[in-house]
Each structure stands twice: as structure tokens, then as C-alpha cells.
Design an enzyme around this catalytic site. Structure first.
Site: not given
Ligand code: PLP
Length: 411
Positions: A150, A235, A264
Site C-alpha cells: 500500500f 516506503d 505518519k
Molecule cells: N504508504 C504506507 C506504507 C502507508 O501505510 C500509507 C497510509 O496508510 C501511505 C503510504 C499513504 O499515506 P497517506 O494516507 O498519509 O497519504
């Protein structure tokens, strides 16, 4: 470097030049009633009716230092009295100081600040395509990402998130995004070639059932990305900054990313993300090619500096690892009483327990009723991502409430 190129540069102290991507998030609630939260202190929150909950979710792994902190409130208030926003034509001291600390945490030269995890990944993807274009010419634009991953909900990040639930209503996706099975080095070897700009990957699949990267897969990623000249993007939006028991999760499996994305916990709940880039990528970026209006503002970065001080402390990180191991033991203990439970998953204080898929909403609702907030990851994993300041006693108390919820639902 003297050019202003979309990043806060630690060498030249030049300002960011940035552009906003709006982020719409729809609330997903478990239980029949919308939960309206009013305030919090430490690891506990209180709803609008005065009911208190122990929080095993921390705003989906965001509120690393918990709730109601005077030090963060004071950092924000003090900065707001001085400057709230300056435009991306200028720099501010908190942004530069944070950029210094983040870039010194690895082989990075610059950081692009944004406002969300999606934006951090969007920047990483754009930088990778730009780097391939400038160093190898046209046609090397493909992106590889993995099943169960994700990366966010903006179109670029979404195109690397191969879940029909998230992608189908928004097709067509960005061209050139290729799915490969996670932790499958042979498939990676078969699929990757010189037409790729980058591979983007999580070390623990935060939304995909908390599956952890194997060391073998990390090694294959390092080797094959180098061989084909494509960038490796880690990521770490959910796993970064002590959550998994190391500053970055990639350290634990030997992954050697070129670009790291964070978000986060970075500003403890205020919107801030960071894309950490090495010199060879930064030097290829031209002025105004990427940017944002709000990213890396003085208030969020002033708060992030306080948070960085705590989360980057090796003693604090060791302690997270120890409490994470204790949480894993407590969850493994539940398996003795509930044979329906499967594997304990995750790392550090990002943990989960496999449960029958159809039981998960009921377990989460029962836990909430009993005063515990928990999360879900993928179809069948109950996810626990508490504030990183949680005490061993609170962990034990939460797992006891969870045991009660499991008993009520599974018998
Ligand atoms: N990447 C990862 C691993 C995530 O867990 C998330 C959100 O849960 C995101 C990207 C996307 O972040 P945002 O919701 O702040 O755009």
C-alpha cells in the site's frame, strides 16, 4: 549545489519549491456507531460521551508520542507566534534543522517535505522517473511494486497499490506500473529489466497483513535494482522512525534503499512527510520541477524536531524493540486459548494476529465496547500499532481486553 530544485537542501540551505496534492480520506468505522473522540492523554482517548479507551491504533500508527503532550503543544504555539507560513520562496530555521537531521540519518543529500505519505511516495516516483530520463534517456519509466503493498491514494501511489478495491473505480492507472509477488526473488529476477525507473516496497506491509520482508528478498532487491540501474524506494511511511524497533525497518533486513519515504509519526499527528534523496538524484532535479505550497512549514517542522529528538534516541528505540517483543509474546499467548487464531505477525510495535476474516469486525467492535481501540490490516489480521510510549502494563491490559473480546466472539 546552488539551484533550487524542489528539495530543502542541507548544503546550500535553499528553500523548498513545492505543489499540493489534495488527500481525501473516507472514515472507515467498525461498530454500529460513529465514534467521536474529544481528547486524549498518554495512550488513552475519551469520546464525546466521556467513555475512555486504551488506544492500540494511535491514529493508524501516527501518534507515536500519544496524546495531550505539553511539549508538542508548546513547540507549535511558540512557532505560530513567530511564523506560520513563509511560501516556498524562503526557508525557515525549523525546516532546515529537520532537513539536516533527516539527511544525516542515511546516505542522503536532500529532503522533499510534503503533507502525507501519498505525497512522499509521489515525489519519490517522480524523482525516480526524472532520474531515469536524465541519466538513461526516454523509455525507462516503469515502476515495480508488490502484491499486498500500500503506497497511497494519489494516482501515482495508487497505481503502485494493486488492490482492486482501491484501484477499480479510478482506472485507468498510470501506465508502466507492474505488480510482482512479495518476497519472491525469482519473480523479481524474471520481471525486472532496464526499462524500470524504480522499485517501491514496504519492509512490513502495513495495510497488507503485516507480512515482513525476508532477508533473501532484501538481498535480491539490492542486487537486481543495482544490476538494472533502477532506484530502490523504501516506503517507510508506516514503519519508519522507531515503530518496528529500529530507526528504519529496512535496517533489520539489510535492504539498501536509494530513496526513503516517511510520514505518519514524523510530526506526531500534524501533516508532514519527507522524501529522502541521495546526491546523485538531487543533482539531476531542475528548478520548480516538483513542489508544494504547505509541505515542511515552520510549525509542523518545529513539532517534528521535538519528536525526532525522542524517536531517534537509540535507548528509546531499544526500548520499543523490547516492548514490541513482549507484545508478540502476549499475542502468542492468546493462540493457546483461541485455536482459531493464526500467526503473530509484524515487527516491533507494529504487530498483528491472524484471525478468521469474518470474525474481525465483531472482534474489533467487542474490543471497542470493552474500551480498546484496535486496527485491521488486510483481510484477516488484527493490527496493533499503539503510541510508542506505551508501558508494559498498558500492553498487558490491552491484550487482556482483547482476550475478552475474542472470547465474546469466538467463544
Ligand atoms: N504508504 C504506507 C506504507 C502507508 O501505510 C500509507 C497510509 O496508510 C501511505 C503510504 C499513504 O499515506 P497517506 O494516507 O498519509 O497519504
Amino acid at each position: 549545489m546552488s539551484k533550487q530544485n524542489g528539495t530543502v537542501q542541507t548544503d546550500t540551505k535553499r528553500a523548498a519549491n513545492q505543489a499540493v496534492v489534495p488527500n481525501v480520506r473516507f472514515p472507515r468505522q467498525y461498530g454500529s456507531e460513529l465514534l467521536v473522540l474529544r481528547e486524549g492523554k498518554g495512550c488513552r482517548v475519551t469520546d464525546s460521551k466521556g467513555k475512555r479507551y486504551l488506544d492500540f491504533g494511535a491514529g493508524i500508527a501516527v501518534n507515536a508520542l500519544g496524546y495531550g503532550r505539553d511539549d508538542l503543544a508548546e513547540a507549535a504555539a511558540a512557532q505560530m507566534r513567530k511564523l506560520i507560513h513563509v511560501s516556498n520562496l524562503y526557508a525557515t530555521e525549523p525546516a532546515l534543522e529537520l532537513a539536516e537531521k533527516l539527511t544525516a540519518s542515511g546516505p542522503f543529500e536532500a529532503v522533499h517535505f510534503g503533507n502525507s505519505g501519498s505525497e512522499a511516495n509521489e515525489a519519490a516516483i517522480k524523482y525516480a522517473r526524472m532520474y531515469a530520463y536524465r541519466t538513461r534517456g526516454e523509455g525507462h519509466y516503469k515502476l515495480m511494486a508488490f502484491s499486498g503493498g500500500f503506497h497511497g491514494r494519489t494516482l501515482g501511489a495508487l497505481s503502485c497499490t494493486f488492490s482492486p478495491k482501491y484501484q477499480d473505480p479510478f482506472r485507468p492507472m498510470v501506465p508502466g506500473c507492474v505488480e510482482s509477488p512479495y518476497n519472491d526473488a525469482e519473480a523479481l529476477e524474471r520481471g525486472l529489466d532496464g526499462s524500470f525507473a524504480a522499485v517501491i516496497v514496504e519492509v512490513v506491509q502495513g495495510e497488507g497483513g503485516l507480512t515482513c520482508m525476508t532477508r533473501e528478498f532484501a538481498h535480491a532487491l539490492n542486487t537486481l535494482c543495482r544490476k538494472h540501474g533502477c532506484l530502490l524506494i523504501a516506503d517507510e511511511v508506516q514503519t519508519g522512525l522507531a515503530r518496528t524497533g529500529s530507526l528504519y525497518a529496512h535496517e533489520q533486513v539489510g535492504l539498501e534503499p536509494d530513496i526513503v519515504t516517511l510520514a505518519k509519526p514524523l510530526a506526531g499527528g500534524l501533516p508532514l512527510s519527507a522524501t529522502l534523496v541521495p546526491e546523485r538524484v538531487n543533482r539531476e532535479l531542475h528548478q520548480a520541477e516538483h513542489g508544494t505550497t504547505f509541505g515542511g512549514g515552520p510549525v509542523v517542522t518545529a513539532v517534528a524536531l521535538k519528536i525526532w529528538e525522542i524517536l531517534s534516541d537509540p535507548d528509546f528505540i531499544r526500548d520499543v524493540a523490547a516492548r514490541g517483543a513482549r507484545l508478540a509474546e502476549l499475542l502468542a499467548g492468546l493462540k493457546r486459548d483461541f485455536p482459531q487464531a493464526g500467526a503473530v505477525k509484524g515487527l516491533g510495535l507494529l504487530r498483528g494476529l491472524e484471525l478468521p476474516e469474518e470474525s474481525l469486525p465483531d472482534v474489533m467492535a467487542a474490543a471497542r465496547e470493552a474500551g480498546l481501540l484496535v486496527l485491521r490490516s488486510g483481510a484477516d489480521v488484527l493490527r496493533i500499532a499503539p503510541p510508542l510510549i506505551i508501558s508494559p502494563e498498558e500492553l498487558a491490559q490491552g491484550v487482556e481486553i482483547l482476550a475478552g473480546a475474542l472470547k465474546a466472539v469466538l467463544g
